[in-house]
Design a protein around this motif. Sequence first.
Motif, PDB file in Angstrom:
ATOM      1  N   ASP A 167       6.015  11.808  -2.364  1.00  0.00           N
ATOM      2  CA  ASP A 167       7.128  11.999  -1.436  1.00  0.00           C
ATOM      3  C   ASP A 167       7.473  13.483  -1.356  1.00  0.00           C
ATOM      4  OD1 ASP A 167       8.318  12.506  -3.887  1.00  0.00           O
ATOM      5  OD2 ASP A 167       9.527  10.678  -3.871  1.00  0.00           O
ATOM      6  N   MET A 180       2.512   8.433  -8.674  1.00  0.00           N
ATOM      7  CA  MET A 180       2.694   7.106  -8.095  1.00  0.00           C
ATOM      8  C   MET A 180       3.336   7.177  -6.710  1.00  0.00           C
ATOM      9  SD  MET A 180       4.698   3.732  -9.512  1.00  0.00           S
ATOM     10  CE  MET A 180       3.777   3.697 -11.032  1.00  0.00           C
ATOM     11  N   GLU A 181       4.340   8.058  -6.574  1.00  0.00           N
ATOM     12  CA  GLU A 181       5.011   8.235  -5.290  1.00  0.00           C
ATOM     13  C   GLU A 181       4.785   9.660  -4.791  1.00  0.00           C
ATOM     14  OE1 GLU A 181       9.051   6.974  -5.146  1.00  0.00           O
ATOM     15  OE2 GLU A 181       8.541   4.939  -5.760  1.00  0.00           O
ATOM     16  N   SER A 212       7.572  15.360  -4.929  1.00  0.00           N
ATOM     17  CA  SER A 212       6.280  15.551  -5.596  1.00  0.00           C
ATOM     18  C   SER A 212       5.323  16.377  -4.725  1.00  0.00           C
ATOM     19  CB  SER A 212       5.653  14.208  -5.971  1.00  0.00           C
ATOM     20  OG  SER A 212       5.481  13.389  -4.839  1.00  0.00           O
ATOM     21  N   THR A 268      -1.519   6.273  -7.154  1.00  0.00           N
ATOM     22  CA  THR A 268      -0.591   6.400  -6.030  1.00  0.00           C
ATOM     23  C   THR A 268      -0.403   5.087  -5.271  1.00  0.00           C
ATOM     24  OG1 THR A 268      -1.393   8.660  -5.820  1.00  0.00           O
ATOM     25  CG2 THR A 268      -0.019   7.827  -4.030  1.00  0.00           C
ATOM     26  N   GLU A 269       0.862   4.712  -5.113  1.00  0.00           N
ATOM     27  CA  GLU A 269       1.205   3.488  -4.380  1.00  0.00           C
ATOM     28  C   GLU A 269       1.989   3.784  -3.109  1.00  0.00           C
ATOM     29  OE1 GLU A 269       3.274   0.960  -7.128  1.00  0.00           O
ATOM     30  OE2 GLU A 269       1.563   0.883  -8.493  1.00  0.00           O
ATOM     31  N   PHE A 270       2.558   4.981  -3.015  1.00  0.00           N
ATOM     32  CA  PHE A 270       3.401   5.336  -1.874  1.00  0.00           C
ATOM     33  C   PHE A 270       3.093   6.753  -1.424  1.00  0.00           C
ATOM     34  CE2 PHE A 270       7.215   7.423  -0.229  1.00  0.00           C
ATOM     35  CZ  PHE A 270       7.559   6.570   0.812  1.00  0.00           C
ATOM     36  N   CYS A 271       3.031   6.936  -0.113  1.00  0.00           N
ATOM     37  CA  CYS A 271       2.809   8.272   0.455  1.00  0.00           C
ATOM     38  C   CYS A 271       3.573   8.352   1.765  1.00  0.00           C
ATOM     39  CB  CYS A 271       1.316   8.492   0.689  1.00  0.00           C
ATOM     40  SG  CYS A 271       0.928  10.044   1.523  1.00  0.00           S
ATOM     41  N   ASP A 272       4.468   9.328   1.875  1.00  0.00           N
ATOM     42  CA  ASP A 272       5.212   9.491   3.133  1.00  0.00           C
ATOM     43  C   ASP A 272       4.689  10.716   3.897  1.00  0.00           C
ATOM     44  OD1 ASP A 272       6.385  11.743   1.959  1.00  0.00           O
ATOM     45  OD2 ASP A 272       8.365  10.845   1.767  1.00  0.00           O
TER      46      ASP A 272
END
Length: 109
Positions: free
Chosen positions: A22, A19-20, A25, A52-56
């Motif tokens: 970052d 999901m995240e 992960s 996945t909802e977030f990717c930095d």
Amino acid sequence: MGKERMKLEKQTLYIRVPMELDHHSADAICRRADELVQAKDVREIVFDFSETEFCDSSGIGMLMGRYKMMQALGGTVRAVRVGQRVERILVLSGVRKLIPVEEMRGGAK
């Protein structure tokens, strides 16, 4: 990053991205994917972004690192089931120009 998130079928490594995506992960995916690519004859890596909802920037770095590694080995990388939010990040970061991205089907575009 549990083994259940990665599956090797023939010469394709499927990775279910969490999901995240970052630093934590991304680092775990890098280590495990690199182990598998070196130990097996992997020709393609498919990243499944359906959860996945977030990717930095760490996630972008992880994707680019696997892309460069597979290019050097004569293989390919794809991103599938990419949602709108992650799609936007991939476009803005320039990843979309290098890695084929299949958007998630259904819903408003």
